[in-house]
Motif scaffolding. Structure first.
Motif, PDB file in Angstrom:
ATOM      1  N   LYS A  33      65.048  16.589  34.335  1.00  0.00           N
ATOM      2  CA  LYS A  33      65.196  17.449  33.161  1.00  0.00           C
ATOM      3  C   LYS A  33      66.649  17.483  32.685  1.00  0.00           C
ATOM      4  O   LYS A  33      66.925  17.390  31.483  1.00  0.00           O
ATOM      5  CB  LYS A  33      64.713  18.860  33.494  1.00  0.00           C
ATOM      6  CG  LYS A  33      64.688  19.800  32.293  1.00  0.00           C
ATOM      7  CD  LYS A  33      64.159  21.165  32.687  1.00  0.00           C
ATOM      8  CE  LYS A  33      62.704  21.103  33.106  1.00  0.00           C
ATOM      9  NZ  LYS A  33      62.153  22.469  33.359  1.00  0.00           N
ATOM     10  N   THR A  34      67.586  17.593  33.615  1.00  0.00           N
ATOM     11  CA  THR A  34      69.005  17.625  33.250  1.00  0.00           C
ATOM     12  C   THR A  34      69.428  16.332  32.574  1.00  0.00           C
ATOM     13  O   THR A  34      70.128  16.336  31.556  1.00  0.00           O
ATOM     14  CB  THR A  34      69.869  17.869  34.503  1.00  0.00           C
ATOM     15  OG1 THR A  34      69.526  19.138  35.071  1.00  0.00           O
ATOM     16  CG2 THR A  34      71.349  17.852  34.158  1.00  0.00           C
TER      17      THR A  34
ATOM     18  N   ARG B  82      67.839  16.195  29.020  1.00  0.00           N
ATOM     19  CA  ARG B  82      68.463  17.121  28.067  1.00  0.00           C
ATOM     20  C   ARG B  82      69.848  16.634  27.654  1.00  0.00           C
ATOM     21  O   ARG B  82      70.266  16.803  26.507  1.00  0.00           O
ATOM     22  CB  ARG B  82      68.558  18.514  28.695  1.00  0.00           C
ATOM     23  CG  ARG B  82      67.213  19.126  29.066  1.00  0.00           C
ATOM     24  CD  ARG B  82      66.418  19.588  27.860  1.00  0.00           C
ATOM     25  NE  ARG B  82      65.053  19.939  28.206  1.00  0.00           N
ATOM     26  CZ  ARG B  82      64.678  21.106  28.711  1.00  0.00           C
ATOM     27  NH1 ARG B  82      65.587  22.039  28.941  1.00  0.00           N
ATOM     28  NH2 ARG B  82      63.403  21.336  28.979  1.00  0.00           N
ATOM     29  N   LYS B  83      70.555  16.017  28.597  1.00  0.00           N
ATOM     30  CA  LYS B  83      71.898  15.514  28.294  1.00  0.00           C
ATOM     31  C   LYS B  83      71.837  14.331  27.336  1.00  0.00           C
ATOM     32  O   LYS B  83      72.655  14.219  26.413  1.00  0.00           O
ATOM     33  CB  LYS B  83      72.601  15.105  29.587  1.00  0.00           C
ATOM     34  CG  LYS B  83      74.022  14.594  29.384  1.00  0.00           C
ATOM     35  CD  LYS B  83      74.669  14.238  30.714  1.00  0.00           C
ATOM     36  CE  LYS B  83      76.085  13.711  30.502  1.00  0.00           C
ATOM     37  NZ  LYS B  83      76.733  13.349  31.795  1.00  0.00           N
TER      38      LYS B  83
ATOM     39  N   SER C  26      63.672  14.954  24.696  1.00  0.00           N
ATOM     40  CA  SER C  26      63.831  16.330  25.176  1.00  0.00           C
ATOM     41  C   SER C  26      63.284  17.339  24.177  1.00  0.00           C
ATOM     42  O   SER C  26      63.023  17.029  23.009  1.00  0.00           O
ATOM     43  CB  SER C  26      65.308  16.623  25.458  1.00  0.00           C
ATOM     44  OG  SER C  26      65.977  16.985  24.269  1.00  0.00           O
ATOM     45  N   THR C  27      63.151  18.547  24.655  1.00  0.00           N
ATOM     46  CA  THR C  27      62.538  19.623  23.878  1.00  0.00           C
ATOM     47  C   THR C  27      63.281  19.945  22.585  1.00  0.00           C
ATOM     48  O   THR C  27      62.680  20.440  21.630  1.00  0.00           O
ATOM     49  CB  THR C  27      62.431  20.892  24.755  1.00  0.00           C
ATOM     50  OG1 THR C  27      61.776  21.913  24.026  1.00  0.00           O
ATOM     51  CG2 THR C  27      63.799  21.375  25.198  1.00  0.00           C
TER      52      THR C  27
ATOM     53  N   HIS D 243      65.123  17.683  20.772  1.00  0.00           N
ATOM     54  CA  HIS D 243      65.466  16.454  20.057  1.00  0.00           C
ATOM     55  C   HIS D 243      64.217  15.797  19.473  1.00  0.00           C
ATOM     56  O   HIS D 243      63.090  16.109  19.859  1.00  0.00           O
ATOM     57  CB  HIS D 243      66.165  15.452  20.986  1.00  0.00           C
ATOM     58  CG  HIS D 243      67.544  15.857  21.392  1.00  0.00           C
ATOM     59  ND1 HIS D 243      67.784  16.686  22.471  1.00  0.00           N
ATOM     60  CD2 HIS D 243      68.763  15.554  20.864  1.00  0.00           C
ATOM     61  CE1 HIS D 243      69.089  16.874  22.601  1.00  0.00           C
ATOM     62  NE2 HIS D 243      69.701  16.197  21.642  1.00  0.00           N
TER      63      HIS D 243
ATOM     64  N   ASP E  50      59.449  18.800  26.165  1.00  0.00           N
ATOM     65  CA  ASP E  50      59.849  17.482  26.656  1.00  0.00           C
ATOM     66  C   ASP E  50      58.599  16.609  26.612  1.00  0.00           C
ATOM     67  O   ASP E  50      57.517  17.037  27.034  1.00  0.00           O
ATOM     68  CB  ASP E  50      60.362  17.574  28.094  1.00  0.00           C
ATOM     69  CG  ASP E  50      61.610  18.437  28.213  1.00  0.00           C
ATOM     70  OD1 ASP E  50      62.469  18.351  27.319  1.00  0.00           O
ATOM     71  OD2 ASP E  50      61.707  19.198  29.197  1.00  0.00           O
TER      72      ASP E  50
END
Length: 295
Positions: free
Chosen positions: A28-29, A32-33, A56-57, A59, A75
């Motif tokens: 997840k990290t 998101r990055k 990601s959630t 984007h 996501d």
């Protein structure tokens, strides 16, 4: 971790979509990055390049498949330029019956900034049962110390369909290997001589492409059992010790995925995603397929 399918009944507005659930903290990290991460689907043969993206959630993808700010709220796997959904790709690669998936349990490895997504279980919409998918370690490897079940099943299946063809192919491979082994090595023999094995290997389901002098040696196709054709770079080495993992891969958009075809396998620390086909091991396996030809 699993993918949950949505929009099953809305194919005219984009068809099934797949949202991630229960992603690990590390995955997840990373997602998101980055905003969006290319996905390599792991097939029965191993990883394969695809046009899917994990997004990601917060984007979405623009028209050039680049992550930009968005508000989808989940996501997810986005189809990108792929011709079908990730679920349909799983169904095709694993030769599963037609139908919509409700859920796909997955494992994800991060390798070279790509998500290698391995489907583990599937559940069809409206069906009570969950089906496990077999996960084979090093699926295209055949050496003296490890022979993939996929290879073994392929040889048995071929022998059942064409009695004698496996024995002939392995006998031909033995003839070639003899010229490369230390005790019987032919003076001045060159590494590309191993390409003499292309004929028998094709009968076994492995079709070597043209031998090129830059990047990979041969772009090769595998057709095992009833699975679709799988394409992967192959490196030709007399001894697998000569293989050096290329951190820069074979091109900017290519996966770090390859198969080493060698006469002798003595590499001690082969990367996990590099398979090895040792012709000497295939030769030794010939004893399991006695020739049916009369002399």
């Amino acid at each position: 971790m699993h993918l949950q399918q949505t929009k099953r009944g809305s194919r005219e507005s984009g068809g099934p979509q797949y949202y991630f659930h229960d992603l690990t903290g590390a995955i997840k990290t990373f997602l998101r990055k980055r905003g969006a991460v290319r996905v390599a689907l792991v097939t029965p043969y191993g990883g394969t390049k695809s046009d899917y993206f994990a997004v990601s959630t917060v984007h979405k993808l623009d028209n050039k498949q680049r992550p930009v700010a968005g508000r989808v709220g989940h996501d997810r796997i986005q189809q990108g330029l792929a011709g079908e959904s990730i679920g349909e790709a799983v169904r095709i690669w694993y030769q599963l019956p037609p139908g919509d998936f409700e859920r796909i349990d997955v494992d994800i490895d991060i390798r070279d900034d790509v998500f290698y997504l391995t489907p583990l279980k599937i559940k069809y919409a409206g069906k009570p049962k969950t089906r496990e998918l077999r996960r084979i370690d090093r699926p295209l490897t055949f050496t003296h110390t490890y022979a993939s079940p996929l290879w073994i099943e392929q040889l048995v299946d071929l022998n059942n369909k064409q009695p004698g063809i496996v024995a002939w192919a392995l006998d031909e491979i033995c003839r070639i290997v003899k010229d490369h082994q230390q005790s019987t090595r032919l003076p001045h023999i060159q590494e590309p001589d191993l390409l003499r094995a292309s004929g028998p290997l094709k009968h076994l389901g492995m079709t070597l492409g043209g031998y090129v002098g830059k990047g990979y040696d041969c772009f090769t196709e595998f057709r095992f059992l009833n699975f679709p054709v799988y394409s992967v770079p192959v490196e030709i080495k007399r001894n697998s010790q000569g293989f050096r993992y290329q951190q820069k891969k074979y091109g900017k958009e290519e996966l770090s995925r390859a198969v080493v075809l060698c006469a002798i396998h003595q590499h001690k620390q082969m990367p996990q995603h590099i398979d090895v086909i040792e012709l000497g091991a295939l030769c030794q396996h010939a004893e399991k397929f006695p020739s049916t030809l009369t002399k």
